[in-house]
Design a protein around this motif. Structure first.
Motif, PDB file in Angstrom:
ATOM      1  N   SER A  12       0.829  -1.205   0.000  1.00  0.00           N
ATOM      2  CA  SER A  12       0.000   0.000   0.000  1.00  0.00           C
ATOM      3  C   SER A  12       0.861   1.252   0.000  1.00  0.00           C
ATOM      4  N   ASP A  41     -17.785   8.005  -5.682  1.00  0.00           N
ATOM      5  CA  ASP A  41     -16.831   6.947  -5.993  1.00  0.00           C
ATOM      6  C   ASP A  41     -16.477   6.233  -4.705  1.00  0.00           C
ATOM      7  N   GLY A  43     -13.644   4.720  -4.147  1.00  0.00           N
ATOM      8  CA  GLY A  43     -12.212   4.800  -3.880  1.00  0.00           C
ATOM      9  C   GLY A  43     -11.711   6.228  -3.867  1.00  0.00           C
ATOM     10  N   ARG A  44     -10.423   6.355  -3.852  1.00  0.00           N
ATOM     11  CA  ARG A  44      -9.791   7.672  -3.832  1.00  0.00           C
ATOM     12  C   ARG A  44      -9.756   8.255  -5.240  1.00  0.00           C
ATOM     13  N   ASN A  45      -9.695   9.553  -5.309  1.00  0.00           N
ATOM     14  CA  ASN A  45      -9.565  10.260  -6.573  1.00  0.00           C
ATOM     15  C   ASN A  45      -8.403  11.232  -6.486  1.00  0.00           C
ATOM     16  N   MET A  46      -7.775  11.467  -7.605  1.00  0.00           N
ATOM     17  CA  MET A  46      -6.705  12.453  -7.687  1.00  0.00           C
ATOM     18  C   MET A  46      -6.954  13.268  -8.945  1.00  0.00           C
TER      19      MET A  46
END
Length: 102
Positions: A12, A41, A43-46
């Motif tokens: 991770s 969403d 999950g994570r977003n960038m």
């Protein structure tokens, strides 16, 4: 994968959490005037802005019922809202203006 070890390793990292559950990286590009439906969403977003500007409206998860987000996994619009947030209007001076009014 060797070119992006932060995104494809077996441990991770800030960018890749629970890599054993990973499904790859989704990358989206857009141009002027493109809008996305209000959604959530899991999950994570960038976001990386290469050129220009974008507007993001962020809401906490508790706002989903107020945005009419579909929560039934079998619904075709699961995780999305039918509201068109790209066409929001501003209320008039007395606060009586309707959303979407122009």
């Amino acid at each position: 994968a060797a070119d992006l070890p932060s995104f494809s390793g077996e441990t991770s990292t800030f960018f890749s959490f629970e890599p054993e559950k990973g499904g790859g990286i989704q990358c989206r590009f857009s141009q002027r005037g493109v809008t996305s439906a209000a959604h959530y969403d899991g999950g994570r977003n960038m976001v990386a802005m290469v050129h220009g500007a974008k507007r993001y409206l962020l809401s906490p998860p508790v706002a989903c019922p107020y945005l009419s987000v579909h929560t039934n996994r079998t619904h075709p619009s699961y995780r999305h809202s039918p509201l068109n947030l790209g066409r929001l209007g501003l209320p008039d001076g007395d606060g009586a203006g309707a959303v979407g009014e122009e």
